[in-house]
Design a protein around this motif. Structure first.
Motif, PDB file in Angstrom:
ATOM      1  N   HIS A  66       0.806  -1.223   0.000  1.00 47.47           N
ATOM      2  CA  HIS A  66       0.000   0.000   0.000  1.00 47.47           C
ATOM      3  C   HIS A  66       0.843   1.279   0.000  1.00 47.47           C
ATOM      4  CE1 HIS A  66      -3.794  -2.038   0.241  1.00 47.47           C
ATOM      5  NE2 HIS A  66      -3.400  -2.741   1.279  1.00 47.47           N
ATOM      6  N   SER A  67       2.157   1.158   0.003  1.00 48.22           N
ATOM      7  CA  SER A  67       3.003   2.353  -0.013  1.00 48.22           C
ATOM      8  C   SER A  67       2.955   3.019  -1.384  1.00 48.22           C
ATOM      9  CB  SER A  67       4.448   1.988   0.335  1.00 48.22           C
ATOM     10  OG  SER A  67       5.020   1.246  -0.711  1.00 48.22           O
ATOM     11  N   SER A  68       3.218   4.322  -1.390  1.00 47.82           N
ATOM     12  CA  SER A  68       3.166   5.065  -2.655  1.00 47.82           C
ATOM     13  C   SER A  68       4.283   4.629  -3.605  1.00 47.82           C
ATOM     14  CB  SER A  68       3.254   6.564  -2.384  1.00 47.82           C
ATOM     15  OG  SER A  68       4.488   6.876  -1.766  1.00 47.82           O
ATOM     16  N   GLN A  71       2.982   1.494  -5.362  1.00 44.83           N
ATOM     17  CA  GLN A  71       1.850   1.827  -6.234  1.00 44.83           C
ATOM     18  C   GLN A  71       2.310   2.591  -7.474  1.00 44.83           C
ATOM     19  OE1 GLN A  71      -1.303   0.725  -5.928  1.00 44.83           O
ATOM     20  NE2 GLN A  71      -0.631  -0.451  -4.149  1.00 44.83           N
ATOM     21  N   ASP A  72       3.255   3.534  -7.300  1.00 37.61           N
ATOM     22  CA  ASP A  72       3.784   4.268  -8.453  1.00 37.61           C
ATOM     23  C   ASP A  72       4.512   3.332  -9.415  1.00 37.61           C
ATOM     24  OD1 ASP A  72       2.773   6.603  -7.440  1.00 37.61           O
ATOM     25  OD2 ASP A  72       4.692   7.283  -6.590  1.00 37.61           O
ATOM     26  N   ALA A  73       5.318   2.434  -8.876  1.00 41.08           N
ATOM     27  CA  ALA A  73       6.034   1.480  -9.727  1.00 41.08           C
ATOM     28  C   ALA A  73       5.046   0.557 -10.441  1.00 41.08           C
ATOM     29  CB  ALA A  73       7.013   0.662  -8.892  1.00 41.08           C
ATOM     30  N   TRP A  74       3.989   0.167  -9.760  1.00 42.64           N
ATOM     31  CA  TRP A  74       2.966  -0.700 -10.356  1.00 42.64           C
ATOM     32  C   TRP A  74       2.272   0.012 -11.518  1.00 42.64           C
ATOM     33  CZ3 TRP A  74       1.588  -5.622 -10.347  1.00 42.64           C
ATOM     34  CH2 TRP A  74       0.335  -5.958 -10.818  1.00 42.64           C
ATOM     35  N   VAL A  75       1.889   1.254 -11.314  1.00 43.39           N
ATOM     36  CA  VAL A  75       1.198   2.014 -12.359  1.00 43.39           C
ATOM     37  C   VAL A  75       2.126   2.242 -13.553  1.00 43.39           C
ATOM     38  CG1 VAL A  75       0.190   4.268 -12.893  1.00 43.39           C
ATOM     39  CG2 VAL A  75      -0.455   3.086 -10.800  1.00 43.39           C
ATOM     40  N   LYS A  76       3.389   2.600 -13.290  1.00 45.03           N
ATOM     41  CA  LYS A  76       4.335   2.834 -14.385  1.00 45.03           C
ATOM     42  C   LYS A  76       4.588   1.567 -15.192  1.00 45.03           C
ATOM     43  CE  LYS A  76       6.808   6.706 -12.331  1.00 45.03           C
ATOM     44  NZ  LYS A  76       8.082   7.152 -11.736  1.00 45.03           N
TER      45      LYS A  76
END
Length: 120
Positions: A66-68, A71-76
């Motif tokens: 749940h860390s940002s 999540q950022d790496a997942w979206v990228k």
């Protein structure tokens, strides 16, 4: 008493040996995979329930998920994969469109007639 193996051609004996070996290897292969999968699941289950610093490991994993940063790496990475897929699957030029868009109504009607005649 007759030894049936001595009366069979060599090629049949070889085929029988291969068949026995294949059946035995296939059966044990499946059992090994099921056993290995069970062991892997058990190790992961027990590892997630270990207590480190007063908290369970699964709590640390959940916090990391749940860390940002994650999540950022997942979206990228998801956007990069979708970009590659769209580039590989989509037509080379968006102006091209479908080949049927270039056919006028009269040609389309003739094509439908030909298809109806061929399907009979």
């Amino acid at each position: 008493m007759t030894d049936w193996n001595s009366t069979l051609p060599t090629s049949l004996l070889t085929l029988r040996a291969i068949e026995r070996k294949f059946c035995a290897n296939t059966m044990f292969w499946l059992l090994k995979k099921i056993f290995g999968l069970g062991i892997t699941i058990a190790v992961i289950f027990f590892a997630l329930h270990l207590q480190i610093g007063g908290r369970q490991v699964k709590d640390y994993v959940t916090d990391f998920y749940h860390s940002s940063l994650f999540q950022d790496a997942w979206v990228k990475s998801k956007d990069a994969v979708l970009g590659y897929l769209q580039k590989d699957v989509s037509p080379s030029s968006p102006k091209e469109g479908s080949p049927m868009d270039q056919v006028d109504d009269e040609e389309r009607k003739e094509l439908e007639d030909v298809l109806k005649k061929e399907s009979r």
